[in-house]
Design a protein around this motif. Sequence first.
Motif, PDB file in Angstrom:
ATOM      1  N   LYS A  77      41.110  66.332 124.566  1.00  0.00           N
ATOM      2  CA  LYS A  77      39.988  65.400 124.682  1.00  0.00           C
ATOM      3  C   LYS A  77      38.896  65.662 123.652  1.00  0.00           C
ATOM      4  O   LYS A  77      38.759  66.769 123.131  1.00  0.00           O
ATOM      5  CB  LYS A  77      39.436  65.368 126.102  1.00  0.00           C
ATOM      6  N   THR A 142      36.190  60.234 129.153  1.00  0.00           N
ATOM      7  CA  THR A 142      35.488  59.550 130.238  1.00  0.00           C
ATOM      8  C   THR A 142      34.157  60.217 130.591  1.00  0.00           C
ATOM      9  O   THR A 142      33.133  59.542 130.702  1.00  0.00           O
ATOM     10  CB  THR A 142      36.389  59.492 131.482  1.00  0.00           C
ATOM     11  N   SER A 143      34.160  61.532 130.756  1.00  0.00           N
ATOM     12  CA  SER A 143      32.921  62.202 131.194  1.00  0.00           C
ATOM     13  C   SER A 143      31.844  62.101 130.113  1.00  0.00           C
ATOM     14  O   SER A 143      30.656  61.960 130.424  1.00  0.00           O
ATOM     15  CB  SER A 143      33.186  63.655 131.574  1.00  0.00           C
ATOM     16  N   ARG A 150      24.768  57.003 131.522  1.00  0.00           N
ATOM     17  CA  ARG A 150      23.664  57.328 132.440  1.00  0.00           C
ATOM     18  C   ARG A 150      22.405  57.710 131.654  1.00  0.00           C
ATOM     19  O   ARG A 150      21.300  57.328 132.018  1.00  0.00           O
ATOM     20  CB  ARG A 150      24.063  58.442 133.412  1.00  0.00           C
ATOM     21  N   ASP A 163      40.872  59.741 127.294  1.00  0.00           N
ATOM     22  CA  ASP A 163      41.707  60.617 128.133  1.00  0.00           C
ATOM     23  C   ASP A 163      42.482  59.803 129.166  1.00  0.00           C
ATOM     24  O   ASP A 163      43.412  60.326 129.795  1.00  0.00           O
ATOM     25  CB  ASP A 163      40.868  61.712 128.805  1.00  0.00           C
ATOM     26  N   MET A 164      42.140  58.534 129.356  1.00  0.00           N
ATOM     27  CA  MET A 164      42.910  57.666 130.240  1.00  0.00           C
ATOM     28  C   MET A 164      44.041  56.972 129.468  1.00  0.00           C
ATOM     29  O   MET A 164      45.140  56.809 129.995  1.00  0.00           O
ATOM     30  CB  MET A 164      41.985  56.637 130.890  1.00  0.00           C
TER      31      MET A 164
ATOM     32  N   ILE B 133      26.293  60.704 140.359  1.00  0.00           N
ATOM     33  CA  ILE B 133      27.306  59.785 139.841  1.00  0.00           C
ATOM     34  C   ILE B 133      27.950  59.110 141.049  1.00  0.00           C
ATOM     35  O   ILE B 133      28.307  59.790 142.019  1.00  0.00           O
ATOM     36  CB  ILE B 133      28.372  60.564 139.039  1.00  0.00           C
ATOM     37  N   VAL B 158      31.261  54.506 137.294  1.00  0.00           N
ATOM     38  CA  VAL B 158      32.573  54.714 136.692  1.00  0.00           C
ATOM     39  C   VAL B 158      33.631  54.301 137.712  1.00  0.00           C
ATOM     40  O   VAL B 158      33.377  54.372 138.924  1.00  0.00           O
ATOM     41  CB  VAL B 158      32.716  56.214 136.282  1.00  0.00           C
ATOM     42  N   ILE B 159      34.757  53.796 137.224  1.00  0.00           N
ATOM     43  CA  ILE B 159      35.854  53.387 138.100  1.00  0.00           C
ATOM     44  C   ILE B 159      37.110  54.114 137.631  1.00  0.00           C
ATOM     45  O   ILE B 159      37.553  53.909 136.500  1.00  0.00           O
ATOM     46  CB  ILE B 159      36.087  51.862 138.026  1.00  0.00           C
ATOM     47  N   ILE B 160      37.639  54.980 138.478  1.00  0.00           N
ATOM     48  CA  ILE B 160      38.873  55.692 138.140  1.00  0.00           C
ATOM     49  C   ILE B 160      39.938  55.185 139.103  1.00  0.00           C
ATOM     50  O   ILE B 160      40.019  55.630 140.248  1.00  0.00           O
ATOM     51  CB  ILE B 160      38.670  57.215 138.233  1.00  0.00           C
ATOM     52  N   GLU B 180      38.936  65.874 137.485  1.00  0.00           N
ATOM     53  CA  GLU B 180      39.199  66.280 136.098  1.00  0.00           C
ATOM     54  C   GLU B 180      38.679  65.241 135.103  1.00  0.00           C
ATOM     55  O   GLU B 180      38.084  65.597 134.085  1.00  0.00           O
ATOM     56  CB  GLU B 180      40.708  66.478 135.937  1.00  0.00           C
ATOM     57  N   PHE B 181      38.903  63.951 135.372  1.00  0.00           N
ATOM     58  CA  PHE B 181      38.359  62.915 134.476  1.00  0.00           C
ATOM     59  C   PHE B 181      36.841  63.022 134.390  1.00  0.00           C
ATOM     60  O   PHE B 181      36.245  62.703 133.362  1.00  0.00           O
ATOM     61  CB  PHE B 181      38.750  61.514 134.957  1.00  0.00           C
ATOM     62  N   LEU B 182      36.212  63.434 135.483  1.00  0.00           N
ATOM     63  CA  LEU B 182      34.749  63.557 135.496  1.00  0.00           C
ATOM     64  C   LEU B 182      34.286  64.892 134.925  1.00  0.00           C
ATOM     65  O   LEU B 182      33.086  65.127 134.801  1.00  0.00           O
ATOM     66  CB  LEU B 182      34.227  63.400 136.933  1.00  0.00           C
ATOM     67  N   ASP B 183      35.244  65.766 134.592  1.00  0.00           N
ATOM     68  CA  ASP B 183      34.927  67.103 134.073  1.00  0.00           C
ATOM     69  C   ASP B 183      34.066  67.877 135.075  1.00  0.00           C
ATOM     70  O   ASP B 183      33.141  68.592 134.700  1.00  0.00           O
ATOM     71  CB  ASP B 183      34.215  66.991 132.702  1.00  0.00           C
TER      72      ASP B 183
END
Lengths: 248, 248
Positions: A77, A142-143, A150, A163-164, B133, B158-160, B180-183
């Motif tokens: 990433k 994403t993060s 924000r 990363d998606m 978040i 955010v939408i995962i 993990e996507f959000l770290d």
Amino acid sequence: MSFQPYRSPSTGCPVRAVLFDTFGTVVDWRTGVAREVAAFATAQGVALDAYAFADRWRALYQPAMEAIRSGQRSFTKLDTLHRENLDEALRHHGIKPERVSRQTLAELNKSWHRLPPWPDSVAGLATIRRHYIVGPLSNGNTSLLLDMARNAGLPWDVIIGSDMTRTYKPLPQAYLRTAEFLDLHPGEVMLAAAHNNDLHAAREVGLATAFVARPTEHGPGQVKDLAPEGDWDLAASSVTELADLLGA
Amino acid sequence: MSFQPYRSPSTGCPVRAVLFDTFGTVVDWRTGVAREVAAFATAQGVALDAYAFADRWRALYQPAMEAIRSGQRSFTKLDTLHRENLDEALRHHGIKPERVSRQTLAELNKSWHRLPPWPDSVAGLATIRRHYIVGPLSNGNTSLLLDMARNAGLPWDVIIGSDMTRTYKPLPQAYLRTAEFLDLHPGEVMLAAAHNNDLHAAREVGLATAFVARPTEHGPGQVKDLAPEGDWDLAASSVTELADLLGA
């Protein structure tokens, strides 16, 4: 009377989602990074040209992604690539990264999460959002994109990080997998970007395209991407002007 | 004075993201689906109990995902499962799906994209978002959750979607890949849900947990999930009350 979405001449489709390149197009990475680099230099008691440092750090971005695009390296990433590149940029400026605390470097690396929007970005996105899905189409993870949104107040509907899609622009799958997550035909998705090469790749795979001029992205002496270099569907000098052109 | 985030007793971590189960917790699927089923029945000139139809359609949801969780079937997005289940629900109610136009069925299937929020959801999410978040943690796919957010005015950061994690709750990876996507460390993520089994699975993999009571999700005769059945970190009767408990 219901809203009539803009129809892309190049794809023949009504546009449903307007997705934005972010670094350079929506946010001013050079000013944002230079500001944090300057504060870092002061805190460390070192002298350096913060803009030159930002340019150097950014220059390592494409080569780092290229190792992944070419298959030499498995998907990694952008936060991690930025962190590796930071070490190299520090060394280039005569600073040994080993002599700086890990926490300080992690904080500095997060300057990419806190970039300031161009003055028209927030208002333009909010207007476009009334009638279109809006989101980033960026090489950011994403993060990173979430923190950026924000901090800068970017009113995205959805964030689909690299990363998606697990690939980097300008590879075709970066655009196509994004459209797929949105359950849209590629021609219903418009990429808005300040970079002609990004728009070229998006058009190749069937997306609608809009150029947004950012003539000072690289500073006062910028020589490229000053004007559209293709017959993109739309060309605007700001996101607010793009909103007008989209009838939003 | 800067905001002090809620610290989860179960994880020992400050909560950074509050993610919500959506069907039942944030939106009222039964009322929303029944309303569109009733309009469909009128248009088709057939008589049926729209609530019973909605319950039947929803009852096919878990078995359809179970084929994927067990590995019998490769990952298939929820829109597709809903569409398959619609055929079965129609047959159960004596309607041959072959005799209805594909477009009409596709439209009816999208009723899941247009579910109404519970009265407290939008205000509660907006308040929580000031300091945390917020996003869905749902088995819905991204485009479904995005349409739902735009239709219901849900202010997600955010939408995962489950098509991004490529797995379905309550499997551990559904929660862990989202963090993990959000770290974020799993303990920095709180799941808010009206379903004790969802909270149980989230706690098993280290998430913070909040129960939000929705005693009429299944209609006036609901018998389960009326109260918390674990020592979840928080328990609230609405999203606005949850916002208060989080100090938001």
